[in-house]
Motif scaffolding. Structure first.
Motif, PDB file in Angstrom:
ATOM      1  N   UNK A  77       7.513 -35.377  11.665  1.00  0.00           N
ATOM      2  CA  UNK A  77       6.065 -35.307  11.762  1.00  0.00           C
ATOM      3  C   UNK A  77       5.695 -35.099  13.228  1.00  0.00           C
ATOM      4  N   UNK A  78       5.117 -33.954  13.550  1.00  0.00           N
ATOM      5  CA  UNK A  78       4.744 -33.611  14.921  1.00  0.00           C
ATOM      6  C   UNK A  78       3.239 -33.796  15.088  1.00  0.00           C
ATOM      7  N   UNK A  79       2.848 -34.682  15.989  1.00  0.00           N
ATOM      8  CA  UNK A  79       1.433 -34.998  16.199  1.00  0.00           C
ATOM      9  C   UNK A  79       1.168 -35.108  17.693  1.00  0.00           C
ATOM     10  N   UNK A  80      -0.121 -35.129  18.061  1.00  0.00           N
ATOM     11  CA  UNK A  80      -0.467 -35.395  19.453  1.00  0.00           C
ATOM     12  C   UNK A  80      -0.007 -36.810  19.815  1.00  0.00           C
ATOM     13  N   UNK A  81       0.269 -37.033  21.077  1.00  0.00           N
ATOM     14  CA  UNK A  81       0.743 -38.349  21.521  1.00  0.00           C
ATOM     15  C   UNK A  81      -0.209 -39.480  21.119  1.00  0.00           C
ATOM     16  N   UNK A  82      -1.529 -39.331  21.283  1.00  0.00           N
ATOM     17  CA  UNK A  82      -2.417 -40.445  20.883  1.00  0.00           C
ATOM     18  C   UNK A  82      -2.404 -40.724  19.376  1.00  0.00           C
ATOM     19  N   UNK A 114       0.342 -40.778  17.492  1.00  0.00           N
ATOM     20  CA  UNK A 114       1.671 -41.182  17.025  1.00  0.00           C
ATOM     21  C   UNK A 114       1.643 -42.498  16.256  1.00  0.00           C
ATOM     22  N   UNK A 115       0.694 -43.393  16.590  1.00  0.00           N
ATOM     23  CA  UNK A 115       0.622 -44.673  15.883  1.00  0.00           C
ATOM     24  C   UNK A 115       0.077 -44.511  14.470  1.00  0.00           C
ATOM     25  N   UNK A 116      -0.603 -43.400  14.181  1.00  0.00           N
ATOM     26  CA  UNK A 116      -1.167 -43.159  12.850  1.00  0.00           C
ATOM     27  C   UNK A 116      -0.235 -42.340  11.959  1.00  0.00           C
ATOM     28  N   UNK A 117       0.731 -41.675  12.555  1.00  0.00           N
ATOM     29  CA  UNK A 117       1.520 -40.687  11.810  1.00  0.00           C
ATOM     30  C   UNK A 117       2.341 -41.313  10.686  1.00  0.00           C
ATOM     31  N   UNK A 118       2.985 -42.437  10.981  1.00  0.00           N
ATOM     32  CA  UNK A 118       3.897 -43.013   9.986  1.00  0.00           C
ATOM     33  C   UNK A 118       3.152 -43.406   8.715  1.00  0.00           C
ATOM     34  N   UNK A 119       2.002 -44.048   8.842  1.00  0.00           N
ATOM     35  CA  UNK A 119       1.249 -44.477   7.660  1.00  0.00           C
ATOM     36  C   UNK A 119       0.872 -43.267   6.809  1.00  0.00           C
ATOM     37  N   UNK A 120       0.457 -42.202   7.475  1.00  0.00           N
ATOM     38  CA  UNK A 120       0.014 -41.019   6.739  1.00  0.00           C
ATOM     39  C   UNK A 120       1.171 -40.279   6.072  1.00  0.00           C
ATOM     40  N   UNK A 121       2.224 -40.028   6.817  1.00  0.00           N
ATOM     41  CA  UNK A 121       3.271 -39.112   6.357  1.00  0.00           C
ATOM     42  C   UNK A 121       4.468 -39.797   5.702  1.00  0.00           C
ATOM     43  N   UNK A 122       4.551 -41.119   5.772  1.00  0.00           N
ATOM     44  CA  UNK A 122       5.744 -41.800   5.266  1.00  0.00           C
ATOM     45  C   UNK A 122       5.972 -41.588   3.774  1.00  0.00           C
ATOM     46  N   UNK A 123       4.947 -41.165   3.050  1.00  0.00           N
ATOM     47  CA  UNK A 123       5.081 -40.886   1.622  1.00  0.00           C
ATOM     48  C   UNK A 123       5.877 -39.609   1.375  1.00  0.00           C
ATOM     49  N   UNK A 124       6.079 -38.784   2.403  1.00  0.00           N
ATOM     50  CA  UNK A 124       6.696 -37.469   2.214  1.00  0.00           C
ATOM     51  C   UNK A 124       8.087 -37.523   1.594  1.00  0.00           C
ATOM     52  N   UNK A 125       9.024 -38.324   2.089  1.00  0.00           N
ATOM     53  CA  UNK A 125      10.348 -38.323   1.454  1.00  0.00           C
ATOM     54  C   UNK A 125      10.295 -38.679  -0.033  1.00  0.00           C
ATOM     55  N   UNK A 126       9.419 -39.599  -0.415  1.00  0.00           N
ATOM     56  CA  UNK A 126       9.313 -39.939  -1.833  1.00  0.00           C
ATOM     57  C   UNK A 126       8.741 -38.777  -2.629  1.00  0.00           C
ATOM     58  N   UNK A 127       7.786 -38.055  -2.049  1.00  0.00           N
ATOM     59  CA  UNK A 127       7.257 -36.870  -2.724  1.00  0.00           C
ATOM     60  C   UNK A 127       8.345 -35.813  -2.908  1.00  0.00           C
ATOM     61  N   UNK A 128       9.155 -35.615  -1.878  1.00  0.00           N
ATOM     62  CA  UNK A 128      10.278 -34.669  -2.006  1.00  0.00           C
ATOM     63  C   UNK A 128      11.183 -35.100  -3.141  1.00  0.00           C
ATOM     64  N   UNK A 129      11.458 -36.392  -3.210  1.00  0.00           N
ATOM     65  CA  UNK A 129      12.351 -36.903  -4.237  1.00  0.00           C
ATOM     66  C   UNK A 129      11.797 -36.652  -5.640  1.00  0.00           C
ATOM     67  N   UNK A 130      10.525 -36.919  -5.834  1.00  0.00           N
ATOM     68  CA  UNK A 130       9.912 -36.716  -7.151  1.00  0.00           C
ATOM     69  C   UNK A 130       9.899 -35.240  -7.514  1.00  0.00           C
TER      70      UNK A 130
END
Length: 807
Positions: A231-236, A238-254
């Motif tokens: 997940x590539x985001x602006x430096x400010x 970075x603290x929000x990225x994980x909450x938003x994108x962490x669902x991605x691996x599970x979506x890939x799996x499904x």
């Protein structure tokens, strides 16, 4: 040589045009590989220097000319083959003709390089972003290739029916990250505080999916079964990225489990950029808008995670791995990508979440269909997203999940890393299940529209028989398009559906095959008078329904029917009966105790049509709901009900609710219930930070809807913050405020680039033409900034077109 599209004979039907590949571009070579090298980016001139080395294979004997798509603004320096021989070339607009040193034999290979300088029109192929004084807008560059925009920044074959591999080498200042397709194979430091970054796409894909992003980014790493998921985001951010994108691996799996096809690419990157329209599924490297939600925004179920992330991910299978052969079959890309998120949420959250997702698609579909009715498979079809999702859901319900997913697995594996048409999907269904759905394809894929049912019920007490008269009333009034076929809507949609009849003893369910424009369905020997009648039990058909029923039937169905589309239809019917005590009671029950938040919210919205004496109490109860969506609906309805108690509840909700969208609704409800509170509400709203400025936007709406010209000075001071103040000024001008129009026009040549851009947008999209055109013409000659002149000229061209040409 490559041939352009031949205008097809209008005498052919849409189905014939699509199935006969009339819209597929011919080409006489196979584009095998390109090495794209870019450097010397200049944000002020929106330019760069490039070299593209192309490898192709001749598809006809004695190939003596190679036709590439190359933007007319590309300044060619030299074209040479792999022996260093300079090659002759010709330019014809956006077409480049390269002549090999000698004719190329059938299936022989040609390799040549093009050196060029690219002074681009910003936004054509590449977009150069400058900060414009905004903190959340670092300098950056991003590409956008779909449909056929990549040739504006590098010479290529710019149509989806030829796939290639590629390398992209970008030399940029050291502080910039480069994100592109495939694997990162090199990052080399160079003199002058620059570095050269190389990405390699090893599996073939269509050229519109070539991607380049240059921006100051931080990488937040993740993985799926060993495959990098970044997940590539602006430096400010970075603290929000994980909450938003962490669902991605599970979506890939499904998605991998549903399709039976593991994620096929070397990595999956999601990169956020400024001023993007939403998302773009560049192969292995999706580009997304930079609207990362903060923690409180998740109370309102942000669109970003609910729809955008799973939609763009689905394209990695549907659109990138198997790609439409031509743009008339684009629904194969977008319809599947819009369908798959509903399957993900069904897997994770259950049937109600699935219904919720597709119900929103249904609403979008009806709005688009009302503007212009077009088939799914048609050149320029306007409804490929929601209708595609809904037709695929209908196909899944008809085939059943096992046969449906087996068909899709065959479709994906048969056309792996290649192209497909709508009929290829039909053939996959036939080969996987043995069922020929030619009729379904003709009605739902190549034909336009959907069935509109009018149902009437008659119960014979003596015979204990219910007779339902079922009529399909959809019309076929579409006019022939001046450039193509007339799109027909079937007079009869042929399909099975179930009808559920409730009785005092039990429910009676009957499956019916619809085969005629008018037919009668009988239910003899019922245990007693019907207590409800559910037409299309389970909502398996995309449709509109007119069915006048007793209120008691509707109330029973609302309490018992699990399907959310059916519930919404019932709620809309009950809302038409504001003097009916049974309707009020049913809606009050649903608003406060239904088992899914969407039903509670819809029932709360409907209560706004009922007298305050009966609606206020259940709405006050709904304001304590755990769901922000229900609380938002309740406070909005209370604003419509009005009165001192509603105003008091709106003030309390504004002060205490954690949800941004509920607080925004509280502001508008407060003003609706107590007009004297307008100034306070606007001041509160404009001062309140919120995700995507939803609270500020509520304040702007209050200003526009109430004609608050006293807010004009404050709107002017806010013009540089976002695009909405300019549009509110335009709305006030449309209501007759000459002062608002003068203030808006004064900023057409504002020193701030974003204000100039937003002001022209307000003239073009919010101000009525009769006000916008003369004022823009008057202002044009005095404009100093070149971009302002260009935008005003372009806006005038669009505004002066007849409305029919703009649709």
């Amino acid at each position: 040589m490559l041939c352009g599209l031949v205008v097809p004979a209008v005498a052919q039907s849409n189905a014939e045009l699509v199935t006969n590949d009339a819209y597929t571009r011919s080409h006489d070579y196979d584009l095998v590989h390109q090495r794209i090298e870019v450097r010397n980016f200049d944000w002020d001139s929106t330019s760069f220097d490039g070299r593209v080395t192309t490898t192709l294979v001749a598809l006809r004997p004695s190939l003596d000319s190679v036709i590439l798509d190359a933007g007319v603004r590309l300044v060619l320096a030299r074209i040479a083959d792999d022996r260093g021989v300079t090659l002759r070339s010709e330019r014809h607009g956006d077409t480049l003709v390269v002549h090999p040193a000698r004719p190329i034999a059938f299936h022989d290979t040609l390799r040549f390089s093009i050196d060029y300088h690219a002074p681009l029109e910003n936004g054509q192929g590449l977009t150069f972003i400058q900060p414009e004084g905004q903190s959340h807008r670092p300098q950056q560059i991003w590409s956008q290739g779909e449909d056929h925009n990549n040739h504006y920044w590098f010479p290529t074959y710019d149509f989806p029916n030829d796939k290639m591999t590629w390398e992209l080498v970008a030399t940029v200042p050291q502080q910039y990250t480069v994100v592109s397709n495939g694997r990162l194979v090199g990052d080399r430091k160079l003199p002058g505080a620059t570095h050269s970054v190389t990405w390699r796409q090893d599996l073939p894909s269509s050229t519109y999916l070539v991607s380049l992003i240059v921006a100051p980014l931080v990488k937040v790493p993740d993985r799926w079964h060993g495959i990098p998921v970044d997940y590539y985001v602006y430096h400010p951010d970075s603290s929000r990225a994980r909450h938003l994108f962490a669902v991605t691996p599970d979506m890939i799996d499904v998605y991998a489990r549903l399709t039976g096809l593991p994620y096929p690419w070397a990595k999956y990157a999601q990169t956020t950029v400024a001023d993007f329209f939403g998302g773009m599924e560049n192969v292995s490297a999706t580009t997304l808008v930079d609207w990362l939600p903060d923690e409180r925004a998740y109370l309102d179920r942000p669109w970003y995670q609910w729809i955008l992330i799973p939609h763009e991910l689905a394209h990695q299978w549907f659109g990138d791995y198997v790609t439409t052969e031509n743009w008339a079959n684009m629904w194969l890309n977008e319809g599947f990508a819009e369908f798959m998120p509903g399957q993900y949420w069904a897997t994770k959250l259950g049937r109600h979440a699935e219904d919720d997702y597709y119900l929103d698609e249904y609403r979008q579909y009806l709005l688009i269909d009302a503007r212009r009715r077009m088939p799914l498979a048609a050149l320029g079809s306007n409804n490929i997203y929601p209708k595609g999702a809904l037709v695929l859901r209908m196909l899944r319900d008809y085939l059943g999940p096992e046969r449906f997913w087996a068909s899709l697995h065959l479709y994906l594996t048969r056309h792996a890393l290649g192209n497909a048409t709508s009929d290829d999907l039909r053939q996959a269904v036939l080969d996987a299940t043995g069922e020929n759905l030619d009729g379904f394809w003709n009605e739902w894929i190549y034909g336009a529209g959907h069935p509109a049912f009018t149902v009437t019920a008659a119960y014979d007490t003596a015979a204990r028989t219910l007779a339902l008269s079922v009529k399909q009333t959809q019309g076929d009034s579409a006019a022939r398009d001046s450039t193509g076929p007339r799109y027909r809507t079937a007079a009869v949609f042929h399909m099975p559906l179930s009808i559920r009849v409730g009785t005092p003893a039990s429910d009676v369910v009957r499956s019916v095959q619809l085969t005629a424009r008018e037919q009668t369905v009988s239910f003899p020997g019922l245990a007693g008078p019907p207590t409800m009648v559910v037409f299309d039990d389970g909502n398996t058909i995309l449709k509109e329904l007119t069915f006048d029923q007793p209120t008691s039937w509707l109330a029973t169905q609302l309490e018992r029917d699990a399907d959310l589309w059916n519930r919404e239809w019932v709620i809309e019917e009950l809302a038409k009966r504001p003097t009916d005590a049974t309707a009020l009671a049913a809606l009050a029950r649903a608003a406060t105790s239904a088992d899914y938040f969407l039903t509670r919210a819809q029932a709360a919205e409907a209560l706004a049509r009922f007298p305050a004496a009966g609606a206020a109490a259940p709405l006050a109860t709904a304001l304590r709901d755990s769901s922000a969506q229900v609380r938002r609906a309740a406070i909005t309805a209370l604003g419509g009900v009005g009165g001192a108690r509603a105003a008091e509840l709106a003030r309390t909700t504004w002060r205490t609710d954690a949800s941004y969208e509920t607080r925004a609704a509280a502001l508008t409800a407060l003003v609706a219930a107590d007009s004297s509170a307008r100034d306070s509400a606007v001041a509160w709203g404009l001062a309140a930070p919120s995700y995507q400025n939803v609270i500020q936007q509520a304040a702007y709406r209050v200003i526009a809807q109430t004609g608050d010209t006293g807010a004009i000075p404050q709107l002017e001071t806010l013009l540089g913050s976002d695009r909405f103040p300019a549009h509110v000024l335009a709305a006030l001008a449309a209501r007759g405020s000459a002062h608002a129009l003068n203030v808006l026009a004064a900023h057409l040549d504002d020193e701030r680039a974003q204000v100039r851009r937003w002001t022209v947008e307000a003239f073009q999209f919010t101000l009525p033409r009769e006000l916008a055109i003369p004022r823009l013409k008057t202002a044009l000659a005095a404009l100093v900034h070149r971009d302002a002149k260009q935008r005003v000229q372009a806006a005038l061209q669009r505004l002066e077109k007849p409305a029919s040409e703009e649709e």
